[in-house]
Scaffold this active site. Structure first.
Site, mmCIF file in Angstrom:
data_model
loop_
_atom_site.group_PDB
_atom_site.id
_atom_site.type_symbol
_atom_site.label_atom_id
_atom_site.label_comp_id
_atom_site.label_asym_id
_atom_site.label_seq_id
_atom_site.Cartn_x
_atom_site.Cartn_y
_atom_site.Cartn_z
ATOM 1 N N CYS A 88 -7.445 -15.686 4.709
ATOM 2 C CA CYS A 88 -7.567 -15.996 3.283
ATOM 3 C C CYS A 88 -7.616 -17.499 3.027
ATOM 4 C CB CYS A 88 -6.435 -15.331 2.508
ATOM 5 S SG CYS A 88 -4.778 -15.636 3.172
ATOM 6 N N SER B 116 -2.561 2.290 5.715
ATOM 7 C CA SER B 116 -1.345 2.323 4.895
ATOM 8 C C SER B 116 -0.962 0.951 4.359
ATOM 9 C CB SER B 116 -0.173 2.889 5.699
ATOM 10 O OG SER B 116 0.139 2.029 6.793
ATOM 11 N N GLY B 117 -1.550 -0.114 4.889
ATOM 12 C CA GLY B 117 -1.170 -1.462 4.479
ATOM 13 C C GLY B 117 -1.825 -1.902 3.186
ATOM 14 N N THR C 293 -3.995 -4.412 2.696
ATOM 15 C CA THR C 293 -5.432 -4.613 2.860
ATOM 16 C C THR C 293 -6.154 -3.293 3.050
ATOM 17 O OG1 THR C 293 -5.073 -6.801 3.820
ATOM 18 C CG2 THR C 293 -7.196 -5.780 4.217
ATOM 19 N N ASN D 292 -6.330 -13.349 -2.567
ATOM 20 C CA ASN D 292 -6.242 -13.274 -1.114
ATOM 21 C C ASN D 292 -6.488 -11.879 -0.554
ATOM 22 O OD1 ASN D 292 -3.519 -13.037 -2.469
ATOM 23 N ND2 ASN D 292 -2.990 -12.259 -0.444
#
Length: 353
Positions: free
Chosen positions: A151, A12-13, A15, A320
């Protein structure tokens, strides 16, 4: 070849969503499991509106005993503490590619300093392969436990690698000034991360040190041809959503004579298609600039000599979320399976954005 069954925990994030986007375009990958905790039952279009056409299973509760039978590889796009909890259950059953900071720093004392709340299995920590794929491809091949660099650590490591360890150019110290967009903090944020406060701001959120600098120091200290170099870093949040710029100031221990720096970097990365060495004035705007890398897996680097200040200035920019996270993770997946490293990553930057 047969399809690679892929699981993503933390779907769900930001990334997690980027991993889904990239893997949907991968010719050999099939997403067979999406795991989470707060978003159980949600579909990909509900979580990530840009992926409206994705036909994937909804997010499920994480059941360690089932994942091994449903997946060949699992990406952990989870907080460090969650990754530290999950890895002991997953290790030995599937290939794990962890995008958190749980296993990036091998030294337990240094890890405890920067991740004091993250308790991990130190024996497993020693088994993880860590580093940017351009520098450790041979170590990634067939690796079952892979830790993806942060990152900033990615940008700084790529910026320093052509010089660090060269006995003809010893370094006295390295200073890093990092600026990153709001996506670097994920979807959870404090008041300073809210748009009315973040927009137009330059926020010194880590002026006295950053844990990604510890990653870089730890990585170079493990290279046989290098020695530990003092690296200090300050980090600032800017109003971009995506992208970061790491400005690295290298102070040689001897009088500055690095030869043709541009040629040095070009030669070092001649076989690394995702690292582009650029002249500051080669485009209509000065580069490197993260704004012209959005959506891509490229890291752009420029290097100049400052004879007035007796220093070398190396600028490294990347998206990033892609090269600094999901894209690099997919790159590592490809290498670990003996595939072409760029599979699923041949996206040109989106400009303007």
């Amino acid at each position: 070849m047969s399809r690679i069954r892929v699981g993503i925990i933390g779907a769900s994030g930001i990334t997690g969503g980027e991993l889904i986007r990239l893997l949907l375009a991968h010719p050999h990958a099939e997403i067979t499991f999406l795991g989470g905790s707060s978003s159980i039952g949600a579909t990909v279009p509900q979580l990530h509106p840009g992926l409206r056409e994705a036909r994937l299973p909804p997010v499920e509760k994480i059941n360690d005993t089932e994942i091994g039978s449903r997946c060949d590889v699992v990406f952990l796009a989870t907080p460090a503490a969650v990754s530290a909890h999950l890895v002991p259950e997953l290790a030995g059953t599937v290939r794990v590619i962890d995008l958190s900071g749980a296993f990036r720093i091998q030294d337990p004392d240094v890890h405890a300093r920067w991740y004091p709340a993250v308790r991990r299995d130190e024996a497993l920590a020693r088994q993880f392969v860590y580093g940017v794929p351009e520098l450790i491809a041979d170590e990634i091949v067939s690796a079952d436990l892979i830790s993806v660099p942060g990152c900033f650590a990615t940008a700084v490591t790529l910026a320093l690698a052509p010089i660090v360890g060269d006995p003809a150019l010893p370094l006295d110290r390295v200073l890093v000034d990092g600026k990153t967009g709001s996506s670097g903090g994920g979807i959870s944020y404090d008041k300073a991360g809210a748009h009315p406060y973040r927009n137009g701001a330059i926020t010194p959120y880590a002026p006295g040190g950053h844990r990604h600098a510890a990653e870089v120091k730890g990585f170079f200290s493990t290279r046989a041809e290098t020695s530990t170099i003092p690296i200090s870093m300050s980090a600032y949040g800017v109003s971009n959503v995506r992208g970061l710029l790491a400005s690295c100031y290298l102070f040689p221990a001897a009088p500055l004579d690095g030869g043709n720096l541009f040629a040095r970097y070009t030669k070092f990365y001649k076989s690394s298609p995702f690292v582009r060495i650029r002249r500051l004035d080669e485009t209509s705007i000065p580069v490197p600039d993260p704004h012209v890398l959005v959506g891509s897996n490229f890291c752009d680097i420029s290097v100049v000599r400052d004879t007035e200040g007796e220093r070398i200035v190396v600028l490294a920019a990347l998206d990033n979320i892609v090269k600094g996270a999901a894209g690099q993770a997919v790159q590592m997946l490809n290498i670990s399976l003996g595939l072409e490293p760029g599979l699923g990553l041949q996206h040109n930057p989106v400009v303007p954005v």
